[in-house]
Structures are given as C-alpha cells and as structure tokens.
Design a protein around this motif. Structure first.
Motif, PDB file in Angstrom:
ATOM      1  N   MET A   1       0.822  -1.202   0.000  1.00 34.92           N
ATOM      2  CA  MET A   1       0.000   0.000   0.000  1.00 34.92           C
ATOM      3  C   MET A   1       0.859   1.257   0.000  1.00 34.92           C
ATOM      4  O   MET A   1       1.911   1.292   0.639  1.00 34.92           O
ATOM      5  CB  MET A   1      -0.917   0.017   1.233  1.00 34.92           C
ATOM      6  CG  MET A   1      -2.054  -0.963   1.163  1.00 34.92           C
ATOM      7  SD  MET A   1      -3.247  -0.678   2.475  1.00 34.92           S
ATOM      8  CE  MET A   1      -2.252  -1.023   3.902  1.00 34.92           C
ATOM      9  N   ASN A   2       0.354   2.267  -0.699  1.00 31.56           N
ATOM     10  CA  ASN A   2       0.987   3.582  -0.641  1.00 31.56           C
ATOM     11  C   ASN A   2       0.536   4.335   0.616  1.00 31.56           C
ATOM     12  O   ASN A   2      -0.338   3.875   1.365  1.00 31.56           O
ATOM     13  CB  ASN A   2       0.615   4.404  -1.886  1.00 31.56           C
ATOM     14  CG  ASN A   2       1.134   3.766  -3.144  1.00 31.56           C
ATOM     15  OD1 ASN A   2       2.180   3.131  -3.126  1.00 31.56           O
ATOM     16  ND2 ASN A   2       0.395   3.914  -4.237  1.00 31.56           N
ATOM     17  N   GLU A   3       1.124   5.518   0.827  1.00 32.20           N
ATOM     18  CA  GLU A   3       0.729   6.337   1.981  1.00 32.20           C
ATOM     19  C   GLU A   3      -0.714   6.812   1.854  1.00 32.20           C
ATOM     20  O   GLU A   3      -1.465   6.827   2.831  1.00 32.20           O
ATOM     21  CB  GLU A   3       1.673   7.537   2.103  1.00 32.20           C
ATOM     22  CG  GLU A   3       3.095   7.152   2.491  1.00 32.20           C
ATOM     23  CD  GLU A   3       3.988   8.371   2.598  1.00 32.20           C
ATOM     24  OE1 GLU A   3       3.490   9.491   2.312  1.00 32.20           O
ATOM     25  OE2 GLU A   3       5.172   8.211   2.960  1.00 32.20           O
ATOM     26  N   LYS A   4      -1.106   7.187   0.645  1.00 32.04           N
ATOM     27  CA  LYS A   4      -2.481   7.636   0.434  1.00 32.04           C
ATOM     28  C   LYS A   4      -3.473   6.521   0.703  1.00 32.04           C
ATOM     29  O   LYS A   4      -4.513   6.713   1.343  1.00 32.04           O
ATOM     30  CB  LYS A   4      -2.640   8.161  -0.993  1.00 32.04           C
ATOM     31  CG  LYS A   4      -1.874   9.437  -1.272  1.00 32.04           C
ATOM     32  CD  LYS A   4      -2.121   9.891  -2.696  1.00 32.04           C
ATOM     33  CE  LYS A   4      -1.365  11.184  -2.986  1.00 32.04           C
ATOM     34  NZ  LYS A   4      -1.570  11.633  -4.392  1.00 32.04           N
ATOM     35  N   GLU A   5      -3.164   5.331   0.205  1.00 28.84           N
ATOM     36  CA  GLU A   5      -4.051   4.190   0.437  1.00 28.84           C
ATOM     37  C   GLU A   5      -4.126   3.852   1.925  1.00 28.84           C
ATOM     38  O   GLU A   5      -5.200   3.493   2.443  1.00 28.84           O
ATOM     39  CB  GLU A   5      -3.544   2.985  -0.358  1.00 28.84           C
ATOM     40  CG  GLU A   5      -3.667   3.151  -1.863  1.00 28.84           C
ATOM     41  CD  GLU A   5      -3.076   1.985  -2.623  1.00 28.84           C
ATOM     42  OE1 GLU A   5      -3.260   1.943  -3.845  1.00 28.84           O
ATOM     43  OE2 GLU A   5      -2.426   1.125  -1.975  1.00 28.84           O
ATOM     44  N   TYR A   6      -2.981   3.967   2.635  1.00 26.30           N
ATOM     45  CA  TYR A   6      -2.972   3.684   4.071  1.00 26.30           C
ATOM     46  C   TYR A   6      -3.841   4.693   4.826  1.00 26.30           C
ATOM     47  O   TYR A   6      -4.579   4.324   5.752  1.00 26.30           O
ATOM     48  CB  TYR A   6      -1.534   3.726   4.572  1.00 26.30           C
ATOM     49  CG  TYR A   6      -1.354   3.269   6.003  1.00 26.30           C
ATOM     50  CD1 TYR A   6      -1.537   1.938   6.351  1.00 26.30           C
ATOM     51  CD2 TYR A   6      -1.014   4.182   6.996  1.00 26.30           C
ATOM     52  CE1 TYR A   6      -1.382   1.521   7.664  1.00 26.30           C
ATOM     53  CE2 TYR A   6      -0.854   3.774   8.306  1.00 26.30           C
ATOM     54  CZ  TYR A   6      -1.043   2.445   8.639  1.00 26.30           C
ATOM     55  OH  TYR A   6      -0.902   2.043   9.939  1.00 26.30           O
ATOM     56  N   GLU A   7      -3.774   5.974   4.450  1.00 18.83           N
ATOM     57  CA  GLU A   7      -4.604   6.988   5.094  1.00 18.83           C
ATOM     58  C   GLU A   7      -6.089   6.756   4.815  1.00 18.83           C
ATOM     59  O   GLU A   7      -6.934   6.922   5.711  1.00 18.83           O
ATOM     60  CB  GLU A   7      -4.194   8.373   4.599  1.00 18.83           C
ATOM     61  CG  GLU A   7      -2.827   8.822   5.127  1.00 18.83           C
ATOM     62  CD  GLU A   7      -2.405  10.157   4.561  1.00 18.83           C
ATOM     63  OE1 GLU A   7      -3.191  10.692   3.730  1.00 18.83           O
ATOM     64  OE2 GLU A   7      -1.329  10.658   4.932  1.00 18.83           O
ATOM     65  N   MET A   8      -6.420   6.386   3.591  1.00 14.73           N
ATOM     66  CA  MET A   8      -7.813   6.085   3.242  1.00 14.73           C
ATOM     67  C   MET A   8      -8.338   4.919   4.068  1.00 14.73           C
ATOM     68  O   MET A   8      -9.477   4.930   4.554  1.00 14.73           O
ATOM     69  CB  MET A   8      -7.913   5.763   1.756  1.00 14.73           C
ATOM     70  CG  MET A   8      -7.674   6.960   0.837  1.00 14.73           C
ATOM     71  SD  MET A   8      -9.012   8.149   0.889  1.00 14.73           S
ATOM     72  CE  MET A   8     -10.268   7.241   0.028  1.00 14.73           C
ATOM     73  N   LEU A   9      -7.507   3.901   4.265  1.00 15.80           N
ATOM     74  CA  LEU A   9      -7.920   2.749   5.057  1.00 15.80           C
ATOM     75  C   LEU A   9      -8.158   3.147   6.516  1.00 15.80           C
ATOM     76  O   LEU A   9      -9.100   2.676   7.159  1.00 15.80           O
ATOM     77  CB  LEU A   9      -6.854   1.663   4.958  1.00 15.80           C
ATOM     78  CG  LEU A   9      -7.240   0.270   5.458  1.00 15.80           C
ATOM     79  CD1 LEU A   9      -6.626  -0.776   4.563  1.00 15.80           C
ATOM     80  CD2 LEU A   9      -6.792   0.034   6.886  1.00 15.80           C
ATOM     81  N   LYS A  10      -7.309   4.040   7.050  1.00 16.52           N
ATOM     82  CA  LYS A  10      -7.494   4.521   8.422  1.00 16.52           C
ATOM     83  C   LYS A  10      -8.828   5.234   8.588  1.00 16.52           C
ATOM     84  O   LYS A  10      -9.560   5.030   9.555  1.00 16.52           O
ATOM     85  CB  LYS A  10      -6.347   5.464   8.800  1.00 16.52           C
ATOM     86  CG  LYS A  10      -5.115   4.783   9.345  1.00 16.52           C
ATOM     87  CD  LYS A  10      -4.114   5.839   9.800  1.00 16.52           C
ATOM     88  CE  LYS A  10      -2.903   5.166  10.426  1.00 16.52           C
ATOM     89  NZ  LYS A  10      -1.933   6.174  10.899  1.00 16.52           N
ATOM     90  N   LYS A  11      -9.149   6.109   7.628  1.00 13.13           N
ATOM     91  CA  LYS A  11     -10.407   6.850   7.687  1.00 13.13           C
ATOM     92  C   LYS A  11     -11.609   5.898   7.644  1.00 13.13           C
ATOM     93  O   LYS A  11     -12.590   6.078   8.373  1.00 13.13           O
ATOM     94  CB  LYS A  11     -10.479   7.835   6.527  1.00 13.13           C
ATOM     95  CG  LYS A  11      -9.526   9.015   6.668  1.00 13.13           C
ATOM     96  CD  LYS A  11      -9.642   9.935   5.465  1.00 13.13           C
ATOM     97  CE  LYS A  11      -8.671  11.114   5.591  1.00 13.13           C
ATOM     98  NZ  LYS A  11      -8.739  12.022   4.414  1.00 13.13           N
ATOM     99  N   LYS A  12     -11.537   4.890   6.803  1.00  7.39           N
ATOM    100  CA  LYS A  12     -12.634   3.930   6.711  1.00  7.39           C
ATOM    101  C   LYS A  12     -12.806   3.167   8.020  1.00  7.39           C
ATOM    102  O   LYS A  12     -13.922   2.922   8.480  1.00  7.39           O
ATOM    103  CB  LYS A  12     -12.381   2.955   5.565  1.00  7.39           C
ATOM    104  CG  LYS A  12     -12.611   3.563   4.195  1.00  7.39           C
ATOM    105  CD  LYS A  12     -12.408   2.523   3.111  1.00  7.39           C
ATOM    106  CE  LYS A  12     -12.642   3.136   1.745  1.00  7.39           C
ATOM    107  NZ  LYS A  12     -12.454   2.149   0.657  1.00  7.39           N
ATOM    108  N   MET A  13     -11.689   2.776   8.643  1.00  4.23           N
ATOM    109  CA  MET A  13     -11.754   2.046   9.906  1.00  4.23           C
ATOM    110  C   MET A  13     -12.374   2.917  11.006  1.00  4.23           C
ATOM    111  O   MET A  13     -13.194   2.453  11.805  1.00  4.23           O
ATOM    112  CB  MET A  13     -10.349   1.604  10.315  1.00  4.23           C
ATOM    113  CG  MET A  13      -9.761   0.517   9.423  1.00  4.23           C
ATOM    114  SD  MET A  13     -10.628  -1.049   9.568  1.00  4.23           S
ATOM    115  CE  MET A  13     -10.124  -1.531  11.203  1.00  4.23           C
ATOM    116  N   LYS A  14     -12.008   4.208  11.055  1.00  5.73           N
ATOM    117  CA  LYS A  14     -12.574   5.108  12.064  1.00  5.73           C
ATOM    118  C   LYS A  14     -14.077   5.284  11.863  1.00  5.73           C
ATOM    119  O   LYS A  14     -14.855   5.270  12.817  1.00  5.73           O
ATOM    120  CB  LYS A  14     -11.878   6.462  11.994  1.00  5.73           C
ATOM    121  CG  LYS A  14     -10.465   6.459  12.561  1.00  5.73           C
ATOM    122  CD  LYS A  14      -9.845   7.848  12.448  1.00  5.73           C
ATOM    123  CE  LYS A  14      -8.413   7.853  12.999  1.00  5.73           C
ATOM    124  NZ  LYS A  14      -7.791   9.198  12.868  1.00  5.73           N
ATOM    125  N   SER A  15     -14.482   5.447  10.594  1.00  4.30           N
ATOM    126  CA  SER A  15     -15.913   5.637  10.320  1.00  4.30           C
ATOM    127  C   SER A  15     -16.716   4.399  10.698  1.00  4.30           C
ATOM    128  O   SER A  15     -17.807   4.494  11.265  1.00  4.30           O
ATOM    129  CB  SER A  15     -16.113   5.961   8.841  1.00  4.30           C
ATOM    130  OG  SER A  15     -15.663   4.896   8.031  1.00  4.30           O
TER     131      SER A  15
END
Length: 283
Positions: free
Chosen positions: A168-182
C-alpha cells in the motif's frame, strides 16, 4: 537459425508488452545511421522488414534534429536524407538543434512515455537507451535486423515496480485509516440500539420456552435425522428351493386326471327303439 531468432524476438516483444504496456502498431524511432545502413544494404521496404522482426505493424519516426544532422553531412548522405524525410517526425521542441543522439535520449527519458523502439547503429546510444527502463533497441547487422534483449536494469525495474504494487501507498494507508474510524463510530452509535434488540429477543425466547413447556412440546435446536438401521435379508430369498422332478410329476398327474374327467364327462349315445318295434310287427 531463423526460427530460433524469431522465437527470441517474440519473447522480447512479449516482455515489453506485458511489463511496459507496448501495443501495436509499434513506434520505431530511427536515427540517421540506421536509415543509411538500410539503404546501403538494400533492406527495403523498411517498414515491412521491421514488422517481420516485431511480429506486428510498425510506424517509423524520426526527429527534426536527425534531419538537420543529415543535411549538415552533405551530398554523400543525400539519399538517406530523402528517405528520412519520408518518415513521420516526432516533436522534440528544440529551437537550437542538438545532436541526434542527445535529442533521442531526451524523447525516451522519463520511462519512455511514447513507447518508442529506438533503431540505431551507434553503440553508445544503444548502451545508454538500454540503461533506461522500458526502451527496447533495434540494430542491423549486414542484411539482418536484430532486437536487443532487455538489460538487467530493465528487469530489476520491473521486479521493484511489481513489489510496490503489492504494498500500500501512503495515500491508500490513510484512506484505510479513515474507513476504519468511520466503521468504528457507526458501530458505537448502533451499539445501544443493538443491545435493546438483544434484550427483546431474549425475552421473546423465554416466553416461547415457557409456553412450549406448558404444552409439553420439546423444542430441539438442531434437526435430528433418522439413522438408517441395518436391514435383514429378504425373506423370499431364504425359502427352500422346490424340486423340479416332483413339480413335473404333479403337473403330469394333474393333466391325466383332467383327461380322465373329460372322457368320463362325454355324452352317452342314445339307442333308438324304433328298430325293435318294426321287427315285432313283422313277426
């Protein structure tokens, strides 16, 4: 030998199409040395010869810097200049004319975005272009056209790019974090509502159990299938075999008895008494 050479060329073309996205019709960027070699060795038409090497239709290109260099060489290269002018010209956007090799290296820089095959006879240009990822090289040897195999640098670039795609790239990792929080916030909000529903379900199950206990009905959680019992042998197969001789003798007796009964039941012949009466009257 020709069959082996064709197989080798097909393998190289397959590598560039699969790993770098080359698609037919292939673009071939020719310099002045390559065009001159084709004319001297009479490898014409050039597009047919190159299409036989690559196994697909071909478009031939050159640059304005290459044409300017051929003009400066004079009348000795006039035929190759006329042949190069018939090719398509790739935009190099050089106001001040550069050397042909420098112009071509600028066009194929940044991982060769236009997907050019570089056709040249200069050894230095061939070597430098093979050091760049995604740049295949064609050169001529007398009457034969050859395709350079991919270099170790190009193969290593392909491996590293594949490994980067798998991670995963950094952008993909950040997107995954946001989805997990939501998802976690939604679960917390719905937690109280779900607890109320669970309590209601437990109460309903307790009520149903009490009702069924009063009625004397046993509720089973799992479906119980009947086990197949071992069956005994077929009773008809256990009977003793009858003797055929006794059977035949019984059938013969029955037939004889039937014939006798038929004979005994036959009609009796009635005798007429008129003959006697006629005899007595004559006497």
């Amino acid at each position: 030998m020709r069959v082996k050479k064709q197989k080798r060329h097909r393998k190289i073309v397959r590598f560039y199409t699969a790993c770098y996205g080359f698609r037919p019709p292939f673009k071939v960027l020719c310099d002045g040395t390559f065009v001159h070699h084709l004319l001297v060795n009479r490898i014409t038409p050039a597009d047919d010869a190159l299409s036989n090497v690559l196994g697909s239709p071909v478009k031939l290109f050159t640059t304005s810097c290459v044409l300017a260099e051929l003009k400066n060489l004079g009348r000795s290269v006039s035929e190759s200049l006329d042949a190069a002018q018939q090719l398509l010209t790739a935009r190099c956007n050089h106001e001040n004319r550069k050397r042909a090799d420098a112009c071509i290296l600028e066009l194929i820089s940044e991982n060769n975005p236009e997907h050019f095959f570089v056709a040249t006879q200069e050894y230095d240009l061939r070597k430098k272009s093979l050091e760049m990822p995604g740049v295949p090289v064609i050169y001529a040897l007398r009457n034969a056209l050859l395709l350079e195999p991919p270099s170790a640098i190009q193969r290593a670039f392909v491996k590293t790019s594949e490994e980067e795609r798998s991670h995963m790239n950094e952008k993909e990792y950040e997107m995954l974090k946001k989805k997990m929080k939501s998802t976690l916030t939604n679960e917390e909000q719905n937690g109280a509502f779900n607890e109320g529903l669970v309590d209601q379900n437990l109460q309903v199950q307790a009520m149903t159990k009490t009702r069924t206990a009063r009625k004397g009905i046993d509720i089973k959680d799992k479906v119980q299938f009947k086990r197949k019992k071992a069956k005994g042998p077929n009773p008809l197969s256990c009977l003793k075999k009858k003797n055929r001789e006794n059977r035949n003798s019984v059938q013969v007796k029955e037939k004889n008895d039937e014939n006798d009964s038929v004979r005994s039941r036959g009609r009796k012949r009635k005798r007429s008494r008129g003959h006697r009466k006629s005899g007595e009257s004559e006497g």
